[in-house]
Design a protein around this motif. Structure first.
Motif, PDB file in Angstrom:
ATOM      1  N   PHE A 266     -25.112  17.805 -27.461  1.00  0.00           N
ATOM      2  CA  PHE A 266     -25.463  18.639 -28.627  1.00  0.00           C
ATOM      3  C   PHE A 266     -26.499  17.483 -29.532  1.00  0.00           C
ATOM      4  N   ARG A 267     -27.189  18.070 -30.190  1.00  0.00           N
ATOM      5  CA  ARG A 267     -28.213  17.597 -31.201  1.00  0.00           C
ATOM      6  C   ARG A 267     -27.463  17.000 -32.447  1.00  0.00           C
ATOM      7  N   ILE A 268     -27.990  15.798 -32.945  1.00  0.00           N
ATOM      8  CA  ILE A 268     -27.517  15.008 -34.064  1.00  0.00           C
ATOM      9  C   ILE A 268     -28.663  14.426 -34.628  1.00  0.00           C
ATOM     10  N   GLU A 269     -28.514  14.238 -36.083  1.00  0.00           N
ATOM     11  CA  GLU A 269     -29.619  13.569 -36.695  1.00  0.00           C
ATOM     12  C   GLU A 269     -29.076  12.103 -37.240  1.00  0.00           C
ATOM     13  N   TRP A 270     -29.724  11.036 -36.782  1.00  0.00           N
ATOM     14  CA  TRP A 270     -28.999   9.769 -37.216  1.00  0.00           C
ATOM     15  C   TRP A 270     -29.595   9.522 -38.669  1.00  0.00           C
ATOM     16  N   ILE A 271     -28.694   9.086 -39.474  1.00  0.00           N
ATOM     17  CA  ILE A 271     -28.954   8.794 -40.720  1.00  0.00           C
ATOM     18  C   ILE A 271     -29.044   7.271 -40.947  1.00  0.00           C
ATOM     19  N   SER A 272     -28.085   6.684 -40.590  1.00  0.00           N
ATOM     20  CA  SER A 272     -27.957   5.252 -40.776  1.00  0.00           C
ATOM     21  C   SER A 272     -27.721   4.558 -39.419  1.00  0.00           C
ATOM     22  N   THR A 273     -28.361   3.518 -39.024  1.00  0.00           N
ATOM     23  CA  THR A 273     -27.960   2.611 -37.917  1.00  0.00           C
ATOM     24  C   THR A 273     -27.680   0.912 -38.265  1.00  0.00           C
ATOM     25  N   GLY A 274     -27.464   1.057 -39.764  1.00  0.00           N
ATOM     26  CA  GLY A 274     -27.050  -0.252 -40.208  1.00  0.00           C
ATOM     27  C   GLY A 274     -25.485  -0.816 -39.820  1.00  0.00           C
ATOM     28  N   ARG A 275     -25.460  -1.807 -39.163  1.00  0.00           N
ATOM     29  CA  ARG A 275     -24.143  -2.317 -38.717  1.00  0.00           C
ATOM     30  C   ARG A 275     -23.012  -2.312 -39.795  1.00  0.00           C
ATOM     31  N   LEU A 276     -21.899  -1.973 -39.520  1.00  0.00           N
ATOM     32  CA  LEU A 276     -20.959  -2.175 -40.678  1.00  0.00           C
ATOM     33  C   LEU A 276     -19.507  -2.749 -40.005  1.00  0.00           C
ATOM     34  N   PRO A 277     -19.415  -4.069 -40.121  1.00  0.00           N
ATOM     35  CA  PRO A 277     -18.132  -4.743 -39.567  1.00  0.00           C
ATOM     36  C   PRO A 277     -17.092  -4.180 -40.081  1.00  0.00           C
ATOM     37  N   PHE A 278     -16.000  -4.053 -39.095  1.00  0.00           N
ATOM     38  CA  PHE A 278     -14.521  -3.561 -39.784  1.00  0.00           C
ATOM     39  C   PHE A 278     -13.870  -4.081 -40.893  1.00  0.00           C
ATOM     40  N   PHE A 279     -14.189  -5.615 -40.963  1.00  0.00           N
ATOM     41  CA  PHE A 279     -13.567  -6.039 -41.909  1.00  0.00           C
ATOM     42  C   PHE A 279     -13.911  -5.623 -43.279  1.00  0.00           C
ATOM     43  N   ARG A 280     -15.137  -5.171 -43.412  1.00  0.00           N
ATOM     44  CA  ARG A 280     -15.690  -4.522 -44.772  1.00  0.00           C
ATOM     45  C   ARG A 280     -14.898  -3.165 -45.168  1.00  0.00           C
TER      46      ARG A 280
END
Length: 214
Positions: A160-174
């Motif tokens: 299915f089609r999606i639009e990526w908005i952010s690919t900035g990594r977010l560590p779980f600890f945050r």
């Protein structure tokens, strides 16, 4: 006297829905960014389609298995539909010999993961790891690791089609302190593929990708 018909009121749509989706590898997520589409497990499709009908926007927060971080998030552009066979190219029974059944390979406990087993059904295109029973303490590192690994089974459905908005990594600890009331109030990092987030928590998680704390 002519009585004009009164149209029933349209169902009110909610603003947003949020889901956690998982991938076996970050390479699959990189490919999704290039193609603008995703293929989730079959059992997630009904929930995502229902959310697409009731919400103005459906946001999908992605992580790769064992990465310890969120990869990014995207928005659904269309419901999940289409030709399932074209998406998965399943192996038919005539292609599998009686000796090609799944194999179970035990794995011992380590300092970072509980004991479990690898289920190898390569003839049908499926290989995954599952944990043995682990402690119920939600802060246990073993439980966190097991929860990540349990997403590994891949019975894929339709793209299915999606639009990526952010690919900035977010560590779980945050994300520590963010708890999902719709998942027994566990921390958001403790989730399986397809877990829906309570909307207030979903918005807070999404804002963290843009450097906005809570």
């Amino acid at each position: 006297m002519v009585v004009s018909a009164i149209a029933p009121p349209k169902a009110t749509r909610i603003p947003e829905s949020f889901f956690i989706l998982k991938s076996l590898t970050s390479q699959d997520l990189d490919a999704s960014v290039r193609r603008g589409q995703w293929t989730t497990q079959e059992h997630n499709e009904a929930g995502l389609n229902a959310a697409f009908e009731r919400a103005e926007n459906v946001y999908l927060v992605f992580s790769a298995n064992k990465s310890g971080e969120y990869f990014g998030y995207a928005r659904m552009l269309a419901p999940i539909s289409g030709d399932l066979g074209a998406a998965t190219s399943p192996v038919t029974s005539s292609d599998v010999s009686p000796d090609d059944g799944p194999r179970s390979i035990p794995t011992p406990a380590t300092a970072t993961a509980p004991s479990g087993r690898i289920i190898d059904d390569s003839a049908r295109g499926t290989i995954f790891w599952e944990a043995d029973d682990v402690a119920e303490d939600e802060d246990s590192p073993l439980k966190e690791q097991a929860t990540n690994d349990l997403s590994a089974e891949q019975e894929l459905g339709r793209p299915f089609r999606i639009e990526w908005i952010s690919t900035g990594r977010l560590p779980f600890f945050r994300t520590r302190g963010l708890r999902n009331a719709w998942n027994a109030n566990r921390e958001v990092k403790i989730a399986r593929d397809g877990t829906e987030l309570e909307p207030v928590v979903g918005r807070k998680l999404m804002l963290l990708f843009h450097g906005v704390g809570f």
